[in-house]
Scaffold this active site. Structure first.
Site, PDB file in Angstrom:
ATOM      1  CE  LYS A 123      42.858  16.663 -27.935  1.00  0.00           C
ATOM      2  NZ  LYS A 123      42.067  17.173 -29.084  1.00  0.00           N
TER       3      LYS A 123
HETATM    4  C1  LIG Z   1      41.419  18.419 -29.087  1.00  0.00           C
HETATM    5  C2  LIG Z   1      41.006  18.970 -30.406  1.00  0.00           C
HETATM    6  C3  LIG Z   1      40.662  20.330 -30.572  1.00  0.00           C
HETATM    7  C4  LIG Z   1      40.599  21.306 -29.422  1.00  0.00           C
HETATM    8  O1  LIG Z   1      41.860  21.606 -28.885  1.00  0.00           O
HETATM    9  P1  LIG Z   1      41.985  22.338 -27.461  1.00  0.00           P
HETATM   10  O2  LIG Z   1      43.425  22.270 -27.134  1.00  0.00           O
HETATM   11  O3  LIG Z   1      41.142  21.523 -26.512  1.00  0.00           O
HETATM   12  O4  LIG Z   1      41.475  23.723 -27.610  1.00  0.00           O
HETATM   13  C5  LIG Z   1      40.368  20.773 -31.848  1.00  0.00           C
HETATM   14  N1  LIG Z   1      40.365  19.935 -32.908  1.00  0.00           N
HETATM   15  C6  LIG Z   1      40.673  18.617 -32.781  1.00  0.00           C
HETATM   16  C7  LIG Z   1      40.635  17.755 -33.987  1.00  0.00           C
HETATM   17  C8  LIG Z   1      41.009  18.086 -31.535  1.00  0.00           C
HETATM   18  O5  LIG Z   1      41.308  16.785 -31.417  1.00  0.00           O
END
Ligand SMILES: *Cc1c(COP(=O)(O)O)cnc(C)c1O
Length: 481
Positions: A123
């Protein structure tokens, strides 16, 4: 470039208008009116830029196709400021790590390292850019923004590390008291920046989310205190993520005649939706494989054509918690494209059918077959036992520790892999964030990056509160006036 709502609202908007907005006024999500198309020479140029100038320059090239209301030199500077070795740990920013042994022949399986930013989850790749974009745009307008959010871990810390010290922005982040991993709590609560406010709510994640909704629904309060969000439906976040599909593709292939597939550990469908956008632009992606955990809303859809949201009570708490979703908030974007951009039908499905009946069924719609045949989507699911096995296997065979979410991806990628096409699995977090399951699988603690040594012992700044909207509002008031 103009942006439109998936539900057919007649307004068309520019990038900076939707940057600070959440949903479109009709409840839809914003998408560009069309996807810029890259022909062979444009792709060749991007590969050269990647090789000679690196990630930040590549990011600028791709973003500038979608952003025409920020002067080019300013946008270039924002990208250069965001994607540095200092912040992301390596000169490549998103290096590939091979998951097939040296003796084995091509094509290989790779992990794309997206989790070496400040909070050790992918993220950061988008949120760090968002921090710089917000500061830039708010400065231009002479405005301020108060970001109110709810987090169960990864989103909140990524937002706080992106916004800390930024001018014109405050963050008020609610989280369920005592329910994040000790590492995640330490990451967030040890931030002492004046513009970062941690609010630990005596309750569960849904209580936090309800508070955020209630505050946002108080339109007078929202306007008076300039409340905004940074959740995953934000188009700028999705756009930033498109870039690493290009960087992954260029690293996994020798030339642009080759195809590469991607497997994406998925929750809200934001990450894999960025892959869909890259593919629509003409990046030679063979398959986009959606990997879910036991909360398999998305896997069920791609297998059957039926999309059935789960109730909160039916959403399991798993060892890959960032994928524990009851519905996938970005999915509407893909369905809009799948339906040939039929806004009326998208509105009917997401504005009515889902809220009234809790599901929709495209199994008899001939366009459902296009999800795989035209758009390249496949899917699979994984369980706690699969995660343990995969973490053990990858460690034994490659000496690599992977986190639980990435393990869901590797498990599904191994099943869905075409022997003739390189497969890139997106690494969505580092194992230290989810240490308990690593200890369960390997009998030892995960590696801890040096900058996080001892963070559990740092002073903490967090405000404990009842699950009470009024208390949260008055806290915000007190810190804004
Ligand atoms: C947010 C997240 C996801 C999921 O990603 P999306 O964009 O919501 O599909 C998967 N793995 C981790 C570690 C995350 O922080």
């Amino acid at each position: 470039m103009r942006y439109q709502s998936t539900r057919g609202h007649p307004d068309r908007k520019q990038f900076c208008e939707i940057l600070l907005e959440g949903l479109a006024p009709d409840g839809g999500l914003y998408l560009p009116e069309n996807y810029p198309q890259l022909d062979a020479s444009a792709l060749a140029r991007l590969r050269e830029i990647w090789q000679n100038q690196g990630y930040a320059a590549l990011a600028f090239e791709i973003l500038s196709l979608y952003i025409d209301d920020i002067p080019r030199e300013d946008l270039r500077a924002l990208c250069q400021k965001t994607y540095t070795q200092e912040v992301f740990g390596t000169p490549e920013i998103v290096p590939l790590k091979p998951l097939t042994g040296a003796g084995q022949k091509h094509p290989q399986m790779f992990l794309e390292a997206l989790s070496n930013g400040p909070t050790l989850a992918f993220k950061d790749m988008a949120m760090q850019l968002l921090g710089h974009l917000f500061e830039y745009e708010l400065g231009r307008r002479g405005e301020t923004l108060n970001i109110l959010g709810a987090t169960s871990g990864d989103t909140g810390s990524a937002a706080e590390y992106a916004m800390r010290g930024k001018k014109g922005v405050r963050v008020f982040m609610t989280s369920p008291n005592g329910r994040m991993s000790p590492f995640q709590q330490a990451q967030m609560f040890s931030l002492l920046d004046e513009n970062i406010h941690n609010i630990a709510i005596d309750g569960v994640f849904d209580d936090c989310q309800d508070i955020v909704k209630a505050v946002s629904n108080d339109l007078a309060f929202k306007r008076r205190y300039k409340i905004g969000t940074v959740n995953s439906i934000n188009w700028a976040r999705l756009l930033a993520q498109v870039v690493y599909y290009f960087a992954g593709y260029f690293q996994a292939s020798q030339d642009n005649g080759q195809k590469v597939s991607f497997t994406v550990p998925s929750g809200n469908f934001g990450n894999v939706c960025a892959g869909h956008v890259a593919r629509m632009m003409g990046l030679p992606i063979a398959k986009l494989v959606v990997a879910t955990n036991e909360n398999d809303v998305l896997d069920e859809f791609f297998r059957t054509g039926v999309y059935r949201v789960r109730t909160t009570a039916n959403t399991l708490e798993t060892s890959s918690p960032s994928m524990d979703i009851s519905k996938a908030s970005n999915f509407e974007r893909f369905v809009f494209d799948l339906l040939g951009r039929d806004a009326a039908q998208t509105r009917q499905i997401f504005g009515q059918a889902l809220s009234q009946e809790g599901f929709f069924d495209l199994s008899a719609d001939p366009r459902f077959a296009n999800a795989a045949a035209v758009f390249g989507f496949q899917s699979g699911r994984s369980t706690h036992a699969d995660r343990l096995k995969t973490i053990q296997r990858v460690f034994a065979e490659h000496g690599l520790m992977i986190d639980t979410h990435t393990a869901d991806g590797v498990k599904v990628a191994t099943e869905r892999r075409d022997p003739l096409v390189p497969m890139v699995v997106l690494e969505t977090a580092l194992p230290i964030k989810f240490a308990a399951t690593i200890v369960e699988a390997l009998g030892r603690q995960p590696e801890r990056p040096a900058q996080f040594e001892g963070i559990e012992l740092l002073p903490k700044r967090v405000q404990l509160m009842q699950a009470d909207v009024e208390q949260v509002k008055s806290y915000i008031q007190k810190h804004c006036d």
